[in-house]
Write a protein that holds these residues in place. Structure first.
Motif, PDB file in Angstrom:
ATOM      1  N   LEU A  77       0.835  -1.213   0.000  1.00  0.00           N
ATOM      2  CA  LEU A  77       0.000   0.000   0.000  1.00  0.00           C
ATOM      3  C   LEU A  77       0.866   1.258   0.000  1.00  0.00           C
ATOM      4  O   LEU A  77       0.611   2.204  -0.762  1.00  0.00           O
ATOM      5  N   LEU A  78       1.876   1.275   0.849  1.00  0.00           N
ATOM      6  CA  LEU A  78       2.739   2.460   0.942  1.00  0.00           C
ATOM      7  C   LEU A  78       3.462   2.717  -0.375  1.00  0.00           C
ATOM      8  O   LEU A  78       3.616   3.867  -0.805  1.00  0.00           O
ATOM      9  N   SER A  79       3.866   1.641  -1.031  1.00  0.00           N
ATOM     10  CA  SER A  79       4.609   1.818  -2.291  1.00  0.00           C
ATOM     11  C   SER A  79       3.716   2.345  -3.413  1.00  0.00           C
ATOM     12  O   SER A  79       4.189   2.915  -4.379  1.00  0.00           O
ATOM     13  N   LYS A  80       2.402   2.133  -3.285  1.00  0.00           N
ATOM     14  CA  LYS A  80       1.475   2.568  -4.340  1.00  0.00           C
ATOM     15  C   LYS A  80       0.851   3.934  -4.065  1.00  0.00           C
ATOM     16  O   LYS A  80       0.055   4.425  -4.855  1.00  0.00           O
ATOM     17  N   SER A  81       1.191   4.539  -2.932  1.00  0.00           N
ATOM     18  CA  SER A  81       0.595   5.833  -2.612  1.00  0.00           C
ATOM     19  C   SER A  81       1.062   6.901  -3.603  1.00  0.00           C
ATOM     20  O   SER A  81       2.241   6.964  -3.949  1.00  0.00           O
ATOM     21  N   GLU A  82       0.129   7.720  -4.036  1.00  0.00           N
ATOM     22  CA  GLU A  82       0.483   8.797  -4.977  1.00  0.00           C
ATOM     23  C   GLU A  82       0.821  10.075  -4.237  1.00  0.00           C
ATOM     24  O   GLU A  82       1.636  10.873  -4.687  1.00  0.00           O
ATOM     25  N   THR A  83       0.172  10.296  -3.092  1.00  0.00           N
ATOM     26  CA  THR A  83       0.383  11.561  -2.377  1.00  0.00           C
ATOM     27  C   THR A  83       1.619  11.531  -1.480  1.00  0.00           C
ATOM     28  O   THR A  83       2.112  12.582  -1.078  1.00  0.00           O
ATOM     29  N   ARG A  84       2.080  10.344  -1.153  1.00  0.00           N
ATOM     30  CA  ARG A  84       3.291  10.160  -0.331  1.00  0.00           C
ATOM     31  C   ARG A  84       3.294  11.050   0.912  1.00  0.00           C
ATOM     32  O   ARG A  84       4.103  11.993   1.021  1.00  0.00           O
TER      33      ARG A  84
END
Lengths: 161, 235
Positions: free
Chosen positions: A63-70
């Protein structure tokens, strides 16, 4: 922006969600994982480590790796998930403290706003800007409230499968 | 029985006196029957194992993995509450955090598995199977309605003068009997610029958020009348 990360076991389906909110608690991004149902063989081989392994390695890190807003910081309601990344912090309510930000130890803080105090625990220190963002959000909403939304959203996702 | 025979001989010795009796150990040999235990052949293809072996032998909650045996090339899965166990040859192990096996391909070793009085043969079907978890699909779900309901708690600390002033304005504007009004609470930083609908639920203020709107937050006093919810901005 602040992220909220939660992994739940709903009816033997493991699913996780990452909700990113702005300073008013308004959603900016929501990513969720398709539910994972371990086979009986996987349950046997992984034993007691299954839940932790699924939560951290399979779901949270993906999930963290796919976040766009980071988001600069991600709060979680499961202390195990802190291992997923350096910017993931476990949050819980604590006894009332003097208002403001207090560094208790490395990676451990108490953030207190009028009426609510929270303990944050992670694996690294947070910058002053990030801590001020959290304090500011705590003055607007209950910092644990987005977890309720996450839980309901994940229940909805599982019910749709 | 031995005792009875010995007693008999001793009695005879005493009574007959002169008879020489060789003191000899008596032995009884028993040919025990080789009882063949019931055999059940279990093919360890994953789908068969799930149905036959696991359900018959193992309760997953009671099982544990002896992780230390990974290095030796074998993994043993033990049920600590009985004698049952599976031994499988590890083909590939990648260990992740906390020594948890993240990729484990195993092949069952031909051996017998005992549980209670039933014997199982394993390893007739030598088929590789993997327990690797595939990374789940990640999807976006910003449209899920539940995410857009912001639940706000009453503020624990109030600015008394401002709240009283807001209440006064509510009372003045209300045409009915003020005794019918019920104070709900004082809520801080309500995002009214993004509010589509506001309701009171279990003393909390639930704001149904719009996807777009103004970035406007206000502190409000909420009072409930028999007819409607009255919300007054605290100035």
């Amino acid at each position: 922006m602040i992220g909220y990360l939660s992994v739940k076991n709903i009816g033997n389906k493991f699913t996780g969600g990452l909700l990113v909110v702005d300073q008013n608690g308004i959603p900016q991004e929501f990513k969720y994982s398709e539910p994972v149902t371990p086979t009986k063989l996987q349950r046997i081989i992984y034993g007691k480590a299954l839940e932790k392994y699924l939560s951290i390695e399979v779901i949270a890190k993906t999930l963290l790796s796919k976040s766009e807003t980071r988001p600069a910081v991600v709060l979680t309601d499961d202390v195990n998930i802190v291992e997923a990344a350096d910017n993931v912090f476990h949050i819980s309510k604590t006894a009332s403290e003097k208002e403001g930000i207090k560094r208790v130890d490395e990676g451990e803080y108490v953030i207190a706003s009028p009426g609510s105090s929270y303990r944050l625990m992670g694996n690294s220190d947070l910058s002053e800007d990030v801590l001020n963002d959290i304090l500011s959000l705590s003055e607007s909403i209950d910092l644990l409230e987005p977890f309720q939304r996450l839980q309901k959203a994940l229940e909805y996702v599982c019910s749709e499968q | 029985m031995f005792r009875a025979i010995k007693d008999l001989i001793e009695t005879l010795k005493m009574e007959l006196g002169k008879i020489n009796v060789v003191d000899q150990e008596l032995s009884i040999s028993t040919n025990a029957l080789d009882v063949e235990m019931p055999k059940v052949s279990v093919a360890l293809a994953e789908e068969v194992m799930n149905v036959n072996v696991n359900e018959a032998l193992y309760s997953p909650a009671e099982l544990d993995v002896i992780t230390t045996s990974f290095d030796g090339g074998n993994v043993k899965v033990h049920d600590t509450h009985s004698f049952s166990a599976i031994t499988a040859c590890v083909k590939n192990v990648e260990v992740g955090s906390d020594n948890v096996p993240c990729v484990l391909s195993v092949e069952p070793v031909k051996e017998r598995v005992y549980t209670s009085n039933v014997m199982f043969h394993t390893g007739y079907a030598v088929k590789l199977f993997s327990i690797k978890f595939v990374s789940p699909e990640i999807r976006s779900g910003e449209n899920i309605q539940e995410l857009w309901k912001l639940t706000m708690k009453r503020a624990k600390f109030v600015e008394k003068e401002k709240v009283l002033s807001a209440l006064e304005r509510i009372f003045k504007s209300y045409s009915g009997d003020v005794k019918d009004l019920r104070f709900v609470g004082y809520f801080k930083n309500v995002p009214v610029g993004r509010a589509e609908k506001i309701i009171v639920l279990n003393e909390d203020l639930v704001v149904f958020l719009k996807r777009k709107g103004k970035n406007l937050k206000v502190d409000v006093v909420v009072v409930k009348s028999p007819e409607k919810l009255m919300i007054e901005v605290v100035r």
